[in-house]
Design a protein around this motif. Structure first.
Motif, short mmCIF file in Angstrom:
data_model
loop_
_atom_site.label_atom_id
_atom_site.label_comp_id
_atom_site.label_asym_id
_atom_site.label_seq_id
_atom_site.Cartn_x
_atom_site.Cartn_y
_atom_site.Cartn_z
N GLU A 9 7.34 24.51 45.56
CA GLU A 9 8.44 25.16 44.83
C GLU A 9 8.50 24.72 43.37
OE1 GLU A 9 9.12 25.09 49.14
OE2 GLU A 9 8.60 23.53 47.72
N ASP A 10 7.71 23.68 43.03
CA ASP A 10 7.72 23.08 41.70
C ASP A 10 9.16 22.75 41.29
OD1 ASP A 10 6.65 22.01 39.40
OD2 ASP A 10 6.74 23.89 38.30
N LYS A 11 9.85 22.06 42.19
CA LYS A 11 11.25 21.72 41.97
C LYS A 11 11.45 20.22 42.22
CE LYS A 11 14.74 24.52 43.06
NZ LYS A 11 15.79 25.25 43.81
N GLU A 12 12.14 19.57 41.30
CA GLU A 12 12.46 18.16 41.44
C GLU A 12 13.97 18.02 41.56
OE1 GLU A 12 10.93 13.89 40.27
OE2 GLU A 12 9.88 15.69 39.63
N VAL A 13 14.41 17.26 42.56
CA VAL A 13 15.85 17.06 42.74
C VAL A 13 16.14 15.56 42.79
CG1 VAL A 13 16.11 19.26 43.98
CG2 VAL A 13 15.79 17.18 45.28
N VAL A 14 17.32 15.21 42.35
CA VAL A 14 17.77 13.82 42.38
C VAL A 14 18.42 13.55 43.73
CG1 VAL A 14 19.31 12.14 41.30
CG2 VAL A 14 18.11 13.80 39.89
N ALA A 15 18.10 12.39 44.29
CA ALA A 15 18.68 12.03 45.58
C ALA A 15 19.19 10.61 45.55
CB ALA A 15 17.62 12.17 46.67
N ALA A 16 20.38 10.41 46.04
CA ALA A 16 20.93 9.06 46.17
C ALA A 16 20.13 8.33 47.24
CB ALA A 16 22.40 9.12 46.56
N THR A 17 20.07 7.01 47.15
CA THR A 17 19.38 6.21 48.16
C THR A 17 19.97 6.51 49.54
OG1 THR A 17 18.92 4.49 46.56
CG2 THR A 17 18.81 3.86 48.87
#
Length: 98
Positions: A9-17
């Motif tokens: 998807e060429d998508k970067e998402v931020v994720a909490a630990t």
């Protein structure tokens, strides 16, 4: 905080630990299910195996495989995970619908 990169998807998402990989995908409109899985998934309880993903890098930043994963993915490569059972603790690259 870790980043999840969805390769196809060429998508970067931020994720909490400790974020759940399936929920982060869904929250960010990343489709992890093939046709059958869209209709017949178990809702994230580790019972169907339809949310399998391939981990390209960052395996060390994920929670260990669960018993459900060991059962449902026993014939798959070691870098396959069930998104619903996987907690993200750092940067990871994922291929959906492998």
């Amino acid at each position: 905080m870790g980043g999840i990169r969805f390769v196809k998807e060429d998508k970067e998402v931020v994720a909490a630990t400790g974020a759940n990989l399936r929920l982060k995908a869904m929250e960010n409109s990343v489709d992890i299910y093939k046709m059958w899985g869209k209709m017949m998934n178990c809702g994230g309880y580790g019972q169907c195996g339809t949310c399998a993903v391939e981990i390209v890098s960052g395996m060390e930043n994920l929670s260990p495989r669960t018993d459900a994963e060991n059962k449902l993915l026993k014939k798959k490569p070691d870098n396959y995970r069930l998104a619903c059972q996987t907690l993200v603790n750092g940067p990871v690259e994922v291929i959906t619908k492998p």
